[in-house]
Design a protein around this motif. Sequence first.
Motif, PDB file in Angstrom:
ATOM      1  N   PHE A   1      11.470  37.275 -12.625  1.00 51.35           N
ATOM      2  CA  PHE A   1      12.357  36.789 -13.696  1.00 51.35           C
ATOM      3  C   PHE A   1      12.786  35.271 -13.389  1.00 51.35           C
ATOM      4  O   PHE A   1      13.080  34.560 -14.172  1.00 51.35           O
ATOM      5  N   ALA A   2      13.104  34.827 -12.106  1.00 55.19           N
ATOM      6  CA  ALA A   2      13.332  33.691 -11.692  1.00 55.19           C
ATOM      7  C   ALA A   2      12.346  32.482 -11.980  1.00 55.19           C
ATOM      8  O   ALA A   2      12.845  31.598 -12.441  1.00 55.19           O
ATOM      9  N   ILE A   3      11.131  33.102 -11.992  1.00 54.62           N
ATOM     10  CA  ILE A   3       9.963  32.128 -12.112  1.00 54.62           C
ATOM     11  C   ILE A   3       9.922  32.104 -13.371  1.00 54.62           C
ATOM     12  O   ILE A   3       9.676  30.820 -13.968  1.00 54.62           O
TER      13      ILE A   3
ATOM     14  N   ARG B   1      14.188  27.714 -19.232  1.00 56.75           N
ATOM     15  CA  ARG B   1      14.783  26.642 -19.040  1.00 56.75           C
ATOM     16  C   ARG B   1      14.341  25.490 -19.697  1.00 56.75           C
ATOM     17  O   ARG B   1      14.946  24.751 -20.496  1.00 56.75           O
ATOM     18  N   PRO B   2      12.996  25.156 -19.578  1.00 57.73           N
ATOM     19  CA  PRO B   2      12.283  23.947 -20.446  1.00 57.73           C
ATOM     20  C   PRO B   2      12.500  23.881 -21.864  1.00 57.73           C
ATOM     21  O   PRO B   2      12.680  22.980 -22.521  1.00 57.73           O
ATOM     22  N   GLN B   3      12.386  25.187 -22.515  1.00 55.29           N
ATOM     23  CA  GLN B   3      12.550  25.404 -23.800  1.00 55.29           C
ATOM     24  C   GLN B   3      13.983  25.205 -24.209  1.00 55.29           C
ATOM     25  O   GLN B   3      14.168  24.446 -25.511  1.00 55.29           O
TER      26      GLN B   3
ATOM     27  N   LYS C   1      14.474  21.321 -24.277  1.00 63.04           N
ATOM     28  CA  LYS C   1      13.668  20.718 -25.564  1.00 63.04           C
ATOM     29  C   LYS C   1      14.340  20.859 -26.562  1.00 63.04           C
ATOM     30  O   LYS C   1      14.731  20.245 -27.737  1.00 63.04           O
ATOM     31  N   ALA C   2      14.841  22.249 -26.999  1.00 58.18           N
ATOM     32  CA  ALA C   2      15.770  22.634 -28.289  1.00 58.18           C
ATOM     33  C   ALA C   2      17.134  21.732 -28.206  1.00 58.18           C
ATOM     34  O   ALA C   2      17.539  21.338 -29.341  1.00 58.18           O
ATOM     35  N   LYS C   3      17.858  21.628 -27.092  1.00 53.67           N
ATOM     36  CA  LYS C   3      18.867  20.665 -27.005  1.00 53.67           C
ATOM     37  C   LYS C   3      18.671  19.267 -27.465  1.00 53.67           C
ATOM     38  O   LYS C   3      19.431  18.654 -28.090  1.00 53.67           O
TER      39      LYS C   3
END
Length: 106
Positions: free
Chosen positions: A14-16, A23-25, A28-30
């Motif tokens: 889950f951490a991976i 987190r990257p998505q 990018k959405a922000k």
Amino acid sequence: MDGLTQFLPIIIMFAIFYFLLIRPQQKKAKQRNAMLAALKKGDKIVTIGGVHGTIQDLSDDTITLRIAHNVNVTFDRGAINNVVSSSSEPAKSEPAKSEETKEESK
């Protein structure tokens, strides 16, 4: 202790997934939402479909683009892919460009 060792691989997976996918998505959405919120009249943009135009009118969920002389098209705000140039940026200096062409012609 035995129960923790059974769930440890699931927790690690889950951490991976979180650090490599989720987190990257979210970042990018922000960034995309910030770009869409910062749009203003006069910005030159490109739509997802590849249409280049200048923003003529804005509303909460639609944007009217001028894509040619007297040709205005209305798009959803979400159809904007990126901003090519902002109306607040200073225009590139044309005199410097014409001086370069004069030097090349000599």
